[in-house]
Design a protein around this motif. Structure first.
Motif, short mmCIF file in Angstrom:
data_model
loop_
_atom_site.label_atom_id
_atom_site.label_comp_id
_atom_site.label_asym_id
_atom_site.label_seq_id
_atom_site.Cartn_x
_atom_site.Cartn_y
_atom_site.Cartn_z
N UNK A 6 -6.12 -12.26 -34.72
CA UNK A 6 -5.77 -11.00 -34.26
C UNK A 6 -6.28 -10.95 -32.90
N UNK A 7 -5.39 -10.39 -32.21
CA UNK A 7 -5.64 -10.43 -30.67
C UNK A 7 -5.64 -8.88 -29.95
N UNK A 8 -6.31 -7.85 -31.08
CA UNK A 8 -6.26 -6.54 -30.61
C UNK A 8 -7.40 -6.31 -29.55
N UNK A 9 -7.17 -5.86 -28.41
CA UNK A 9 -8.19 -5.68 -27.47
C UNK A 9 -8.82 -4.27 -27.52
N UNK A 10 -10.44 -4.17 -27.53
CA UNK A 10 -11.24 -3.00 -27.65
C UNK A 10 -10.70 -2.25 -26.66
N UNK A 11 -10.47 -0.80 -26.93
CA UNK A 11 -10.14 0.28 -26.17
C UNK A 11 -10.98 0.45 -24.94
N UNK A 12 -12.15 0.11 -24.79
CA UNK A 12 -13.07 0.14 -23.77
C UNK A 12 -12.69 -0.81 -22.90
N UNK A 13 -12.35 -2.00 -23.10
CA UNK A 13 -11.88 -3.07 -22.03
C UNK A 13 -10.57 -2.53 -21.69
N UNK A 14 -9.72 -1.88 -22.38
CA UNK A 14 -8.35 -1.25 -21.93
C UNK A 14 -8.53 -0.21 -20.94
N UNK A 15 -9.65 0.43 -21.16
CA UNK A 15 -10.06 1.63 -20.41
C UNK A 15 -10.44 1.09 -19.06
N UNK A 16 -11.55 0.16 -18.85
CA UNK A 16 -11.80 -0.50 -17.66
C UNK A 16 -10.88 -0.91 -16.84
N UNK A 17 -9.66 -1.61 -17.30
CA UNK A 17 -8.67 -2.21 -16.75
C UNK A 17 -7.94 -1.17 -16.09
N UNK A 18 -7.68 -0.03 -17.11
CA UNK A 18 -6.93 1.04 -16.33
C UNK A 18 -7.59 1.45 -15.14
N UNK A 19 -8.96 1.82 -15.30
CA UNK A 19 -9.72 2.44 -14.19
C UNK A 19 -9.87 1.65 -12.98
N UNK A 20 -9.80 0.27 -13.23
CA UNK A 20 -9.95 -0.67 -12.09
C UNK A 20 -8.34 -0.55 -11.02
N UNK A 21 -7.36 -0.30 -12.02
CA UNK A 21 -6.06 -0.28 -11.35
C UNK A 21 -5.94 1.09 -10.64
N UNK A 22 -6.57 2.05 -11.40
CA UNK A 22 -6.64 3.46 -10.69
C UNK A 22 -7.29 3.27 -9.28
N UNK A 23 -8.46 2.55 -9.22
CA UNK A 23 -9.20 2.79 -8.09
C UNK A 23 -8.64 2.00 -7.15
N UNK A 24 -7.89 0.68 -7.22
CA UNK A 24 -7.25 0.07 -6.37
C UNK A 24 -6.00 0.80 -5.61
N UNK A 25 -5.18 1.61 -6.51
CA UNK A 25 -4.10 2.27 -6.03
C UNK A 25 -4.61 3.45 -5.30
N UNK A 26 -5.92 3.86 -5.55
CA UNK A 26 -6.34 4.97 -4.69
C UNK A 26 -6.80 4.56 -3.48
N UNK A 27 -7.31 3.46 -3.27
CA UNK A 27 -7.92 2.70 -1.96
C UNK A 27 -6.54 2.21 -1.22
N UNK A 28 -5.54 1.57 -1.83
CA UNK A 28 -4.71 1.31 -1.21
C UNK A 28 -3.86 2.48 -0.64
N UNK A 29 -3.64 3.59 -1.32
CA UNK A 29 -3.03 4.72 -0.88
C UNK A 29 -3.66 5.23 0.26
N UNK A 30 -4.95 5.46 0.40
CA UNK A 30 -5.68 6.29 1.44
C UNK A 30 -5.51 5.15 2.57
#
Lengths: 164, 164
Positions: A6-30
């Motif tokens: 089984x390879x279901x990933x912990x929601x906390x890891x999923x959240x971390x990756x989403x937040x990192x995406x979010x931060x990168x997009x924000x910095x790139x946009x600025x």
């Protein structure tokens, strides 16, 4: 053939990756939207802005769409982490799978279009080095954001409900 | 929550999509590599080739890697269609999943880098219109090839063995 474990990933890891995406997009946009440069030429001063280059406009469009999508997904994941339940049940797995796929492709093309325009325009417009360096920085951070979104896309494919 | 119905795609459909990817990459490669133009300027004749533009070199690199990968996958799929067995058993599902993902991202960036360079260089180098139009054609066909590879990537994600 034995099925893999089984390879279901912990929601906390999923959240971390989403937040990192979010931060990168924000910095790139600025970086991208604040990128202007005034260059003094023989016949006067020329002002160059990010929206003078079509590829950078496309890049901004992909960032904005990716930003909105990641914000939505981050909200869903925070809900999931805090309550332990997946909002809207099973249909969200399909939404995650296709949504992450489309958005990560979009971010990849946005970053690549930015790099593609920068590298060849810079060699022709030597006086605007600082402008293109900043654009390169924005495209690089967008590329990192794309990597995180690709990781999200792998997670959402692995999380598709078992079939058969 | 009820699991969705089984979504394993017929190997014949998989093979068709691979072949379409293959054909698009082949056409794009031919258009891109044969793209040269001689332009008469005041001080003499200038010859421009696809490898004068960095973005087009990157584009060719993505096409060549995608081409080799698609050739390999097409061979595997023909084997599967003709014998009914999947070569090397279950580990190939993982290879398909990650391979298709990486290759489809690569093709997307190759096409986007080509478009990004073309649209802004063309407006600066008006005399080379035919050169950039051909490059645009190559990038467009590469984009279609990318769409087919993205479909392959969805198929390979859906075909991942069911997890426990």
């Amino acid at each position: 053939m034995a099925p893999p474990p089984s390879t279901v990933v912990s929601p906390v890891v999923v959240l971390m990756v989403r937040l990192l995406t979010f931060i990168c997009l924000l910095i790139s946009m600025i970086i991208l939207t604040t990128n202007t440069e005034n260059v003094a030429l023989q016949f006067g001063e020329v002002k160059i802005r990010f929206n003078d280059v079509y590829a950078y406009r496309y890049m901004l469009a992909t960032i904005v769409i990716g930003f909105a999508y990641t914000l939505l997904q981050t909200a869903f994941t925070i809900f999931q982490v805090s309550t332990g339940n997946r909002l809207a049940g099973g249909c969200l797995y399909q939404f995650d799978f296709y949504g992450d796929k489309v958005i990560s492709y979009m971010l990849a093309t946005g970053s690549a279009a930015g790099f593609g325009a920068t590298i060849d325009l810079r060699s022709g417009l030597l006086g605007f080095g600082s402008f293109f360096n900043k654009a390169n920085a924005a495209a690089s951070i967008l590329l990192i954001g794309f990597f995180f979104s690709a990781v999200s896309s792998v997670f959402s494919a692995l999380a598709l409900p078992k079939r058969g």
